[in-house]
Design a protein around this motif. Structure first.
Motif, PDB file in Angstrom:
ATOM      1  N   PHE A 102      10.697   5.502  -0.497  1.00  0.00           N
ATOM      2  CA  PHE A 102      10.337   6.906  -0.279  1.00  0.00           C
ATOM      3  C   PHE A 102      10.392   7.551  -1.653  1.00  0.00           C
ATOM      4  CE2 PHE A 102      11.022  11.292   1.198  1.00  0.00           C
ATOM      5  CZ  PHE A 102      10.164  11.357   2.287  1.00  0.00           C
ATOM      6  N   GLU A 103       9.215   7.959  -2.158  1.00  0.00           N
ATOM      7  CA  GLU A 103       9.089   8.339  -3.576  1.00  0.00           C
ATOM      8  C   GLU A 103       9.204   9.839  -3.794  1.00  0.00           C
ATOM      9  OE1 GLU A 103       5.795   6.396  -5.485  1.00  0.00           O
ATOM     10  OE2 GLU A 103       5.254   8.201  -6.594  1.00  0.00           O
ATOM     11  N   GLU A 104       9.932  10.220  -4.844  1.00  0.00           N
ATOM     12  CA  GLU A 104      10.087  11.632  -5.244  1.00  0.00           C
ATOM     13  C   GLU A 104      10.304  12.538  -4.030  1.00  0.00           C
ATOM     14  OE1 GLU A 104       6.743  12.676  -7.911  1.00  0.00           O
ATOM     15  OE2 GLU A 104       8.306  12.929  -9.401  1.00  0.00           O
ATOM     16  N   PRO A 105      11.431  12.375  -3.322  1.00  0.00           N
ATOM     17  CA  PRO A 105      11.651  13.199  -2.129  1.00  0.00           C
ATOM     18  C   PRO A 105      11.788  14.685  -2.444  1.00  0.00           C
ATOM     19  CG  PRO A 105      13.622  11.926  -2.679  1.00  0.00           C
ATOM     20  CD  PRO A 105      12.531  11.412  -3.551  1.00  0.00           C
TER      21      PRO A 105
ATOM     22  N   LEU B  28       0.842  -1.199   0.000  1.00  0.00           N
ATOM     23  CA  LEU B  28       0.000   0.000   0.000  1.00  0.00           C
ATOM     24  C   LEU B  28       0.870   1.238   0.000  1.00  0.00           C
ATOM     25  CD1 LEU B  28      -2.480  -1.163   2.797  1.00  0.00           C
ATOM     26  CD2 LEU B  28      -2.971  -1.088   0.340  1.00  0.00           C
ATOM     27  N   LYS B  29       0.411   2.244  -0.768  1.00  0.00           N
ATOM     28  CA  LYS B  29       1.174   3.503  -0.827  1.00  0.00           C
ATOM     29  C   LYS B  29       0.293   4.672  -0.418  1.00  0.00           C
ATOM     30  CE  LYS B  29       2.515   5.823  -4.702  1.00  0.00           C
ATOM     31  NZ  LYS B  29       3.211   5.899  -6.010  1.00  0.00           N
ATOM     32  N   THR B  30       0.883   5.625   0.298  1.00  0.00           N
ATOM     33  CA  THR B  30       0.144   6.840   0.647  1.00  0.00           C
ATOM     34  C   THR B  30       1.087   8.024   0.698  1.00  0.00           C
ATOM     35  OG1 THR B  30      -1.558   7.715   2.130  1.00  0.00           O
ATOM     36  CG2 THR B  30       0.377   6.743   3.176  1.00  0.00           C
TER      37      THR B  30
ATOM     38  N   ILE C   1       5.856   5.258   0.592  1.00  0.00           N
ATOM     39  CA  ILE C   1       5.510   6.638   0.904  1.00  0.00           C
ATOM     40  C   ILE C   1       5.848   7.529  -0.284  1.00  0.00           C
ATOM     41  CG2 ILE C   1       6.067   8.619   2.383  1.00  0.00           C
ATOM     42  CD1 ILE C   1       4.380   6.387   3.725  1.00  0.00           C
ATOM     43  N   ASP C   2       4.859   8.378  -0.667  1.00  0.00           N
ATOM     44  CA  ASP C   2       5.046   9.282  -1.802  1.00  0.00           C
ATOM     45  C   ASP C   2       5.138  10.710  -1.293  1.00  0.00           C
ATOM     46  OD1 ASP C   2       5.126  10.577  -4.186  1.00  0.00           O
ATOM     47  OD2 ASP C   2       3.306   9.674  -5.018  1.00  0.00           O
ATOM     48  N   ALA C   3       6.269  11.380  -1.551  1.00  0.00           N
ATOM     49  CA  ALA C   3       6.440  12.775  -1.150  1.00  0.00           C
ATOM     50  C   ALA C   3       6.045  13.737  -2.272  1.00  0.00           C
ATOM     51  CB  ALA C   3       7.888  13.025  -0.730  1.00  0.00           C
ATOM     52  N   HIS C   4       5.684  13.214  -3.435  1.00  0.00           N
ATOM     53  CA  HIS C   4       5.226  14.022  -4.568  1.00  0.00           C
ATOM     54  C   HIS C   4       6.175  15.172  -4.921  1.00  0.00           C
ATOM     55  CE1 HIS C   4       1.181  12.068  -4.007  1.00  0.00           C
ATOM     56  NE2 HIS C   4       1.314  12.048  -5.310  1.00  0.00           N
ATOM     57  N   GLY C   5       7.450  14.971  -4.692  1.00  0.00           N
ATOM     58  CA  GLY C   5       8.440  15.981  -5.099  1.00  0.00           C
ATOM     59  C   GLY C   5       8.278  17.317  -4.415  1.00  0.00           C
TER      60      GLY C   5
ATOM     61  N   ILE D 168      12.437   2.386 -10.130  1.00  0.00           N
ATOM     62  CA  ILE D 168      11.946   3.444 -11.024  1.00  0.00           C
ATOM     63  C   ILE D 168      10.478   3.192 -11.345  1.00  0.00           C
ATOM     64  CG2 ILE D 168      14.172   4.029 -12.026  1.00  0.00           C
ATOM     65  CD1 ILE D 168      13.053   2.407 -14.573  1.00  0.00           C
ATOM     66  N   MET D 169       9.767   4.298 -11.622  1.00  0.00           N
ATOM     67  CA  MET D 169       8.307   4.192 -11.874  1.00  0.00           C
ATOM     68  C   MET D 169       7.923   5.045 -13.077  1.00  0.00           C
ATOM     69  SD  MET D 169       6.793   6.862  -9.231  1.00  0.00           S
ATOM     70  CE  MET D 169       7.736   8.315  -8.865  1.00  0.00           C
ATOM     71  N   PRO D 170       8.365   4.673 -14.280  1.00  0.00           N
ATOM     72  CA  PRO D 170       7.959   5.417 -15.478  1.00  0.00           C
ATOM     73  C   PRO D 170       6.451   5.322 -15.675  1.00  0.00           C
ATOM     74  CG  PRO D 170       9.504   3.625 -16.015  1.00  0.00           C
ATOM     75  CD  PRO D 170       9.107   3.451 -14.596  1.00  0.00           C
TER      76      PRO D 170
ATOM     77  N   GLY E 271      10.603   8.709 -11.031  1.00  0.00           N
ATOM     78  CA  GLY E 271      10.397   8.411 -12.450  1.00  0.00           C
ATOM     79  C   GLY E 271       9.069   8.785 -13.066  1.00  0.00           C
ATOM     80  N   GLU E 272       8.023   9.117 -12.261  1.00  0.00           N
ATOM     81  CA  GLU E 272       6.735   9.399 -12.916  1.00  0.00           C
ATOM     82  C   GLU E 272       6.786  10.704 -13.695  1.00  0.00           C
ATOM     83  OE1 GLU E 272       4.582   9.698  -9.012  1.00  0.00           O
ATOM     84  OE2 GLU E 272       3.545  11.315 -10.027  1.00  0.00           O
ATOM     85  N   ARG E 273       7.747  11.572 -13.402  1.00  0.00           N
ATOM     86  CA  ARG E 273       7.893  12.821 -14.153  1.00  0.00           C
ATOM     87  C   ARG E 273       9.243  12.885 -14.865  1.00  0.00           C
ATOM     88  NH1 ARG E 273       6.322  17.370 -10.024  1.00  0.00           N
ATOM     89  NH2 ARG E 273       7.060  15.886  -8.467  1.00  0.00           N
TER      90      ARG E 273
ATOM     91  N   PRO F 284       5.559   0.587 -12.867  1.00  0.00           N
ATOM     92  CA  PRO F 284       4.870   1.666 -13.598  1.00  0.00           C
ATOM     93  C   PRO F 284       3.906   2.467 -12.723  1.00  0.00           C
ATOM     94  CG  PRO F 284       4.916  -0.319 -14.926  1.00  0.00           C
ATOM     95  CD  PRO F 284       5.421  -0.705 -13.559  1.00  0.00           C
ATOM     96  N   HIS F 285       3.951   3.777 -12.950  1.00  0.00           N
ATOM     97  CA  HIS F 285       3.091   4.730 -12.236  1.00  0.00           C
ATOM     98  C   HIS F 285       1.666   4.651 -12.773  1.00  0.00           C
ATOM     99  CE1 HIS F 285       1.505   9.005 -12.108  1.00  0.00           C
ATOM    100  NE2 HIS F 285       1.748   8.778 -10.835  1.00  0.00           N
ATOM    101  N   ASN F 286       0.662   4.885 -11.892  1.00  0.00           N
ATOM    102  CA  ASN F 286      -0.718   4.928 -12.395  1.00  0.00           C
ATOM    103  C   ASN F 286      -1.492   6.196 -12.054  1.00  0.00           C
ATOM    104  OD1 ASN F 286      -3.793   3.496 -11.380  1.00  0.00           O
ATOM    105  ND2 ASN F 286      -3.391   4.302 -13.388  1.00  0.00           N
TER     106      ASN F 286
END
Ligand SMILES: [Mg+2]
Length: 389
Positions: free
Chosen positions: A236-239, A155-157, A210-214, A283-285, A262-264, A312-314
């Motif tokens: 820890f995603e897009e710190p 699970l991711k949040t 965990i996603d930090a959304h950059g 990576i999450m293209p 990687g999503e951006r 892959p990112h959704n």
């Protein structure tokens, strides 16, 4: 087999699915003189859809009359179209939707699923991770437990975003943009409470991402990553924002938690420094942003040579994006999981036939030719996107 038309379809609707969500998705139909139609998608957030729609309208003249078999040549023709401005972002999203539709057409023409054309299967299902409903620590924990009971195992949040929204006065929408990159002490406390509640609710065996959304500057990102490390995060995603690989390197050298980006990032070229300078563990293209099925396969192969798993990112993408990325992942050895928001499932199934086959946290693709899904154009036309349709 010549391309005869490029049709753009946008939809915007509220779905009374789990928690209730608004969805804004954009699809493409590529028609040919042999009667085969391919579907693509270019959904992206925060006004990007209208920009990409305009680009696709401009690229239409480059596509009509072309041979639909020549996927690689047409990819490069579109990629080099904007000679002076460059092809990142808006243009690669446009290319992605055309590329996905061309693979769908090729599969239909050869009567094989797309994954067969990409080298064939290395697995029989695509493992997913999901998102619990955002909210208070108690609400996030409660929905996490529900999803685990359904068979989801990761699970991711984003535990920071409710505070970011509140501080910016933008309400409950997904409106996050970097300004100074800091977070209040109270918000850090809340974020840790969310992650602690999730971990205590689901136990030690469920993976938490965990996603930090950059959103963060270097010291904030480092402090948050260290603070959350005891909760055994998978990543820890897009710190930090995606533009500075130097900032990402500084964070990576300062924290123990695995990093995912990687999503951006757009095309294989943006991923070169990630691999070369060892800037990420995963990576999450995004197949509808980075250049389509062709590009996702190439990026995954590059990652394979560095033993980096692909995921892959959704969200906020729709079901064609999900399906297109899954076809590639069926053929990729270095696969972690594909992103999917379980609570959006009803919405996904509102716009396609047949419904996505999701069981026990996995997506099963059929052996139908092409992508194996068709758009429900009646539903989409009944719910047009007011921004550009
Ligand atoms: Mg993300």
């Amino acid at each position: 087999m010549r391309i005869t038309d490029v049709k753009l379809l946008g939809t915007s609707f509220d779905c009374a699915d789990h928690g209730g969500h608004s969805h804004r998705w954009a699809f493409l139909q590529l028609e040919t003189d042999e009667g085969l139609t391919g579907v693509g998608e270019w959904s992206c957030s925060l006004g990007g859809i209208a920009l990409v729609a305009k680009t696709l309208q401009l690229l239409r003249a480059d596509l009509v009359g072309e041979d639909a078999n020549d996927i690689e040549r047409l990819w490069h023709k579109m990629y080099r179209h904007y000679f002076s401005l460059g092809p990142r972002g808006v243009v690669t999203a446009a290319i992605s939707s055309v590329d996905i539709a061309l693979w769908d057409i090729k599969g239909k023409a050869l009567n094989r699923p797309v994954y067969d054309l990409l080298g064939g299967r290395v697995r029989d299902r695509v493992l997913l991770y999901s998102h619990p409903q955002a909210g208070t620590p108690e609400e996030v924990a409660e929905d996490s437990v529900k999803q685990v009971a359904e068979g989801w195992t990761a699970l991711k949040t984003d535990p920071f975003r409710s505070e970011v929204r509140k501080r910016m006065g933008v309400g409950p929408g997904f409106e996050i943009r970097y300004m100074e990159g800091a977070l209040s002490a109270e918000a850090e406390e809340t974020a840790e409470a969310v992650v602690r509640a999730m971990r205590e609710a689901v136990g030690p065996k469920i993976e938490i991402l965990i996603d930090a959304h950059g959103n963060f500057n270097v010291p904030t990102a480092v402090r948050l990553a260290r603070r959350l490390t005891p909760y055994k995060l998978t990543w820890f995603e897009e710190p930090c924002p995606p533009e500075s690989f130097d900032a990402l390197r500084q964070i990576r050298e300062s924290v123990e938690v695995p990093i995912c980006v990687g999503e951006r990032l757009f095309t294989r070229f943006d991923f070169v420094p990630i691999f070369r300078d060892r800037l990420a563990d995963y990576i999450m293209p995004d197949v509808v942003l980075t250049g389509g099925i062709s590009e996702l396969k190439k990026i995954a192969t590059m990652a394979e040579s560095y033993y980096i798993p692909v995921s892959p990112h959704n969200p906020p993408g729709g079901p064609v994006q999900v399906t297109a990325a899954a076809h590639v992942m069926m053929t990729v050895p270095n696969f972690y999981r594909q992103e999917f928001a379980r609570n959006y499932l009803d919405a996904h199934n509102s716009v396609i036939t047949p419904a996505l086959d999701i069981r026990n946290g996995c997506l099963f693709l059929s052996n139908r030719p092409g992508l194996g899904v068709e758009l429900d154009t009646d539903f989409i036309k009944a719910h047009p996107d007011p921004d550009w349709c």
